[in-house]
Write a protein that holds these residues in place. Structure first.
Motif, short mmCIF file in Angstrom:
data_model
loop_
_atom_site.label_atom_id
_atom_site.label_comp_id
_atom_site.label_asym_id
_atom_site.label_seq_id
_atom_site.Cartn_x
_atom_site.Cartn_y
_atom_site.Cartn_z
N ASN A 1 0.86 -1.22 -0.02
CA ASN A 1 0.16 0.06 0.08
C ASN A 1 0.85 1.28 0.02
O ASN A 1 0.55 2.32 0.58
CB ASN A 1 -0.98 0.18 1.20
CG ASN A 1 -1.87 -1.08 1.07
OD1 ASN A 1 -2.44 -1.37 0.05
ND2 ASN A 1 -2.34 -1.62 2.18
N LYS A 2 2.03 1.21 -0.55
CA LYS A 2 2.96 2.33 -0.58
C LYS A 2 3.01 3.00 -2.01
O LYS A 2 3.34 4.28 -2.26
CB LYS A 2 4.24 2.12 -0.16
CG LYS A 2 4.55 1.78 1.29
CD LYS A 2 5.90 1.29 1.82
CE LYS A 2 5.93 1.01 3.24
NZ LYS A 2 7.33 1.02 3.71
N TRP A 3 2.73 2.38 -2.97
CA TRP A 3 2.65 2.70 -4.49
C TRP A 3 1.24 2.73 -5.04
O TRP A 3 0.62 1.49 -5.05
CB TRP A 3 3.81 2.05 -5.14
CG TRP A 3 5.04 2.34 -4.68
CD1 TRP A 3 5.66 1.18 -3.96
CD2 TRP A 3 6.00 3.29 -4.54
NE1 TRP A 3 7.09 1.79 -3.70
CE2 TRP A 3 7.07 3.22 -4.06
CE3 TRP A 3 5.70 4.50 -5.04
CZ2 TRP A 3 8.24 3.81 -3.79
CZ3 TRP A 3 6.64 5.64 -5.07
CH2 TRP A 3 7.90 5.31 -4.44
N LEU A 4 0.95 3.72 -5.89
CA LEU A 4 -0.39 3.60 -6.88
C LEU A 4 0.16 3.83 -8.15
O LEU A 4 0.88 4.75 -8.50
CB LEU A 4 -1.43 4.61 -6.54
CG LEU A 4 -2.37 4.75 -7.25
CD1 LEU A 4 -3.29 3.04 -7.10
CD2 LEU A 4 -3.40 5.72 -7.00
N VAL B 1 -1.00 11.79 -1.31
CA VAL B 1 -0.20 11.41 -2.46
C VAL B 1 0.94 12.25 -2.45
O VAL B 1 0.94 13.50 -2.54
CB VAL B 1 -0.88 11.55 -3.92
CG1 VAL B 1 0.09 11.50 -4.93
CG2 VAL B 1 -2.30 10.91 -3.73
N GLU B 2 2.21 11.74 -2.02
CA GLU B 2 3.30 12.47 -1.56
C GLU B 2 4.24 12.95 -2.64
O GLU B 2 4.71 13.99 -2.82
CB GLU B 2 3.95 11.74 -0.57
CG GLU B 2 2.98 11.60 1.00
CD GLU B 2 3.68 10.76 2.00
OE1 GLU B 2 4.49 9.87 1.53
OE2 GLU B 2 3.19 10.73 3.01
N LEU C 1 -1.72 6.46 3.92
CA LEU C 1 -3.04 6.55 4.53
C LEU C 1 -2.83 6.89 6.04
O LEU C 1 -1.84 6.10 6.78
CB LEU C 1 -3.80 5.45 4.53
CG LEU C 1 -5.17 5.45 5.29
CD1 LEU C 1 -6.15 6.46 4.54
CD2 LEU C 1 -5.83 4.14 5.15
N GLN C 2 -2.99 8.24 6.23
CA GLN C 2 -2.47 8.57 7.60
C GLN C 2 -3.93 8.57 8.62
O GLN C 2 -4.56 9.40 8.32
CB GLN C 2 -2.12 9.94 7.47
CG GLN C 2 -0.92 10.25 6.62
CD GLN C 2 -0.82 11.53 6.07
OE1 GLN C 2 -1.80 12.63 6.17
NE2 GLN C 2 0.15 12.04 5.31
N LEU D 1 3.37 -8.41 -8.85
CA LEU D 1 3.66 -9.85 -8.58
C LEU D 1 3.89 -9.98 -6.96
O LEU D 1 3.65 -11.23 -6.19
CB LEU D 1 4.87 -10.46 -9.54
CG LEU D 1 5.07 -12.02 -9.38
CD1 LEU D 1 3.74 -12.54 -9.67
CD2 LEU D 1 6.16 -12.59 -10.33
N ASP D 2 4.80 -9.31 -6.48
CA ASP D 2 5.12 -9.22 -5.11
C ASP D 2 5.23 -7.54 -5.07
O ASP D 2 5.26 -6.67 -5.99
CB ASP D 2 6.34 -10.00 -4.57
CG ASP D 2 7.38 -9.84 -5.57
OD1 ASP D 2 7.82 -8.74 -5.94
OD2 ASP D 2 7.98 -10.91 -5.98
N GLY D 3 5.82 -7.17 -3.67
CA GLY D 3 6.56 -5.90 -3.47
C GLY D 3 7.18 -5.23 -4.14
O GLY D 3 7.45 -3.98 -4.29
#
Length: 181
Positions: free
Chosen positions: A44-47, A77-78, A64-65, A97-99
């Motif tokens: 959940n760190k990259w879109l 969105v930083e 998400l703060q 596929l993974d992180g």
């Protein structure tokens, strides 16, 4: 595009989360051309957005703060960076596929598996060569204009990719026993 800055992320009839976007990320977001797909990283760190005309993947750093009560949580969105590869041709679908591994379906090429850098330059472009490019559905059939892709881990630990071969009118399945650095 404008509504991202001024709107709320709906979470149901009673809860909405405000979205904050940095100036740099907003400028990048406003310049996105035709985007075909987006995917959230497993951590959940990259879109990630698939940019069809620009032939690159744009990844926005997100957070998400959360706070108590939930009504005070914020979605931020930083920053952003872009991923480019000489194999991108009609970039269409993507999935994680993974992180650390991104799967990309190219309408004019194959299915690329790309290792993401550990410390990408914010606001910059990272040029990569795929660890692997899948060009065949099986020994007798080439993949045909892969669009949407779906990647997942099977119960036996192997990883699998499903790809919609849009103009060939079939879905191909690709089993991967080892992927990544």
């Amino acid at each position: 595009k404008q509504c991202l800055v001024s709107s709320m992320l709906p979470l149901g009839p009673k809860h909405q989360i405000p979205i904050d976007i940095s100036t740099e990320a907003k400028v990048c977001f406003d310049t996105l051309a035709r985007t075909e797909d987006l995917r959230l990283s497993p951590d959940n760190k990259w879109l990630a957005f698939a940019n069809y005309h620009l032939n690159c993947v744009t990844l926005f750093s997100i957070a998400l703060q959360s706070a108590r009560p939930e009504r005070s949580a914020r979605f931020a969105v930083e920053n952003f960076w872009q991923l480019s590869s000489p194999t991108f041709k009609g970039l269409h679908g993507l999935d994680f596929l993974d992180g650390r591994t991104l799967v990309v379906g190219n309408r004019g090429g194959g299915i690329d598996l790309l290792n993401l850098p550990h410390n990408p330059p914010m606001g910059g472009v990272v040029h990569v060569t795929p660890e692997k490019t899948i060009k065949r559905a099986n020994k007798n059939t080439a993949i045909q204009n892969p669009g949407s892709v779906c990647a997942f881990r099977r119960p036996d630990g192997a990883r699998q990719i499903l790809a919609a071969n849009n103009y060939g009118h079939f879905i191909s399945s690709h089993l991967l026993r080892r992927v990544g650095p």
